[in-house]
Write an enzyme that holds these catalytic residues in place. Structure first.
Site, PDB file in Angstrom:
ATOM      1  N   SER A 172      39.261 -74.881   7.322  1.00  0.00           N
ATOM      2  CA  SER A 172      38.006 -75.349   7.896  1.00  0.00           C
ATOM      3  C   SER A 172      37.723 -76.832   7.596  1.00  0.00           C
ATOM      4  O   SER A 172      38.615 -77.671   7.745  1.00  0.00           O
ATOM      5  CB  SER A 172      36.854 -74.449   7.416  1.00  0.00           C
ATOM      6  OG  SER A 172      35.669 -74.714   8.116  1.00  0.00           O
ATOM      7  N   ASP A 393      39.254 -68.264  17.175  1.00  0.00           N
ATOM      8  CA  ASP A 393      38.286 -69.174  16.568  1.00  0.00           C
ATOM      9  C   ASP A 393      37.849 -70.217  17.584  1.00  0.00           C
ATOM     10  O   ASP A 393      38.676 -70.902  18.176  1.00  0.00           O
ATOM     11  CB  ASP A 393      38.916 -69.871  15.355  1.00  0.00           C
ATOM     12  CG  ASP A 393      38.006 -70.937  14.764  1.00  0.00           C
ATOM     13  OD1 ASP A 393      36.774 -70.754  14.807  1.00  0.00           O
ATOM     14  OD2 ASP A 393      38.524 -71.944  14.269  1.00  0.00           O
ATOM     15  N   HIS A 449      38.234 -67.830  12.281  1.00  0.00           N
ATOM     16  CA  HIS A 449      38.252 -69.162  11.672  1.00  0.00           C
ATOM     17  C   HIS A 449      38.953 -69.188  10.318  1.00  0.00           C
ATOM     18  O   HIS A 449      39.748 -70.080  10.039  1.00  0.00           O
ATOM     19  CB  HIS A 449      36.812 -69.653  11.539  1.00  0.00           C
ATOM     20  CG  HIS A 449      36.683 -71.062  11.075  1.00  0.00           C
ATOM     21  ND1 HIS A 449      37.218 -72.122  11.756  1.00  0.00           N
ATOM     22  CD2 HIS A 449      36.060 -71.592   9.978  1.00  0.00           C
ATOM     23  CE1 HIS A 449      36.940 -73.248  11.118  1.00  0.00           C
ATOM     24  NE2 HIS A 449      36.243 -72.953  10.036  1.00  0.00           N
TER      25      HIS A 449
END
Length: 472
Positions: A172, A393, A449
């Site tokens: 991330s 994602d 994600h």
């Protein structure tokens, strides 16, 4: 030799504390692995105290890789990865209702194949803290520098791991920080900094890399997966000229298109487009800004006595249990958290919030718009990279990740092809190289994600093969 010894003594003098944790509330017996926790002082006068969890490999600690794992956010605690992604424990959710959360072993923990340092960074994250208000001020580059300092001091205090292959890893937002750290390590080794680190490379999952391009790619991705019609996508692309964030306010056609796009995507769960939003957590998708999953941030609102978890299920409710567990005084005592320093543990520090160029506080400056240049610099090093993307994602779509990888102009060693776990397609992969640099890119079919959270078995197989220099 004397100069090197003095340098090492100066570094080791800053190790604040470390202790071995034998038991943890919620687990019925002694821990079946070695867990160490501690603080390392960094920054000016060591006013920043970074907290870490270290789990020794359950395989061959003398030979297995050493991972420094950094959580995203920015400002999300390392316990996020410890419990929900790659760590040795997870929660038994059914057994945890109405009492102290119950821990159970994660059969797909990455500690099966590596020793892992989980660090709460930047300062103000998790149990990390500063001694002065000025020391809470941080940025992308300060966070990278302090993490490099942390690692130098940790390795001085743990010289038995100096020869292990070292990888810097995370998912991330930490994609804005890790390439800087890796470059600092290589530069430090070349400059003769002690200790010399056995750096082998880095690993990133769904990494934010170029803030503008990654967010802009969400609309293209939404069209690709049939969330936007052909006509709306083509009209929006033409009227906005492919720029959906920094929009000219006088461009009425673009603004009108974006209102329709927002209406179509308002209730889509960005981290995993097929999963539901948490209806009781007041969650709203923020399509054109960087936004952590609000379900991660607002779980305190639902704690209470945890007599029941609201239904229907959504992933955000899982995070309630970590918040409950980490705020238990017995837990903090077992982890050897310093008393009176931080009164409340949060999954993510909401005072460190990125809203596309606008910081919610002066405490953190988002001063790196893109790390593509750092990735390009690393292609000239003896370095390995594994970049992986969950294909469901929409926070950092795989489309934008593939685009910046292509921009590195590497040689393709093996073309796009499926990779398998237990005879089933786990995703698709392509391998690149240039001289002593190699990059493996992999998608994870059906993952969101934070890939290991959604596909733990496949993720462990992926890293096990990659560490061993096998094709995925």
């Amino acid at each position: 030799m004397l100069f090197r010894l003095i340098l090492l003594l100066l570094l080791s003098d800053i190790i604040a504390s470390r202790s071995i944790v034998k038991t943890l509330p919620g687990y019925p017996s002694d821990l079946p692995f070695e867990l160490e926790t501690g603080y390392v002082g960094v920054g000016e006068k060591n006013d920043v105290q970074l907290f870490y969890y270290f789990v020794e490999s359950e395989g061959s600690p003398k030979d297995d890789p050493l991972i420094l794992w950094l959580a995203g956010g920015p400002g999300c605690s390392a316990l996020r990865a410890f419990f929900y992604e790659i760590g040795p424990f997870t929660f038994n959710y059914e057994e945890s209702i109405g009492k102290t959360p119950t821990l159970e072993l994660n059969p797909y923990s990455w500690t099966k194949v590596a020793s892992i340092i989980y660090i709460d960074q930047p300062v103000g994250t998790g149990f990390s803290y500063a001694n002065t208000s000025e020391s809470y001020i941080s940025s992308d580059t300060i966070s990278a520098t302090q993490t490099y300092e942390f690692l130098r001091k940790w390795l001085v205090d743990h010289p038995e791991y100096l020869n292990n292959p070292l990888y810097i890893c995370g998912v991330s937002y930490i994609g804005m920080v890790i390439p800087i750290i890796v470059q600092e390590i290589y530069n430090g080794n070349e400059a003769g900094n002690e200790p010399q680190m056995n750096i082998k490379g880095y690993m990133l999952g769904n990494p934010l890399t170029d803030k503008n391009r990654d967010i802009n790619s969400r609309i293209k991705y939404a069209h690709r997966v049939a969330l936007l019609s052909d006509n709306l996508y083509k009209s929006t692309k033409a009227n906005c000229k492919g720029e959906y964030i920094d929009v000219d306010p006088s461009n009425g056609l673009c603004s009108s298109n974006l209102q329709l796009v927002d209406k179509c995507l308002d209730k889509i769960n960005l981290p995993q487009i097929l999963e539901p939003l948490c209806s009781t957590m007041n969650v709203k998708s923020n399509l054109l800004r960087w936004d952590r999953n609000s379900a991660e941030e607002n779980s305190m609102d639902l704690l209470g006595p945890l007599q029941q978890v609201p239904g229907p299920w959504c992933r955000g409710y899982n995070y309630i249990f970590a918040t409950k567990w980490a705020n238990d005084r017995d837990v903090q005592k077992a982890l050897n958290i310093r008393e009176g320093i931080k009164t409340e543990w949060l999954q993510c520090n909401t005072s460190i919030e990125y809203s596309f160029g606008v910081s919610a506080t002066v405490a953190y400056t988002f001063n790196v718009p893109s790390t593509v240049g750092y990735h390009r610099n690393l292609t000239h090093k003896n370095c390995r990279a594994l970049i992986f993307s969950g294909d469901l994602d929409m926070r950092v779509p795989h489309l934008s990740t593939e685009k910046w990888i292509d921009s590195l102009n590497l040689n393709i060693e093996s073309g796009w092809e499926p990779w398998f776990v237990d005879g089933q397609i786990a995703g698709y992969t392509i391998a690149y190289a240039r001289n002593d640099y190699s990059l493996t890119y992999a998608t994870m079919k059906g993952a969101g994600h934070t890939v290991p959270e959604y596909k733990p078995r496949e993720s462990l197989a992926m890293v096990d093969r990659w560490f061993a220099y096998y094709p995925l």
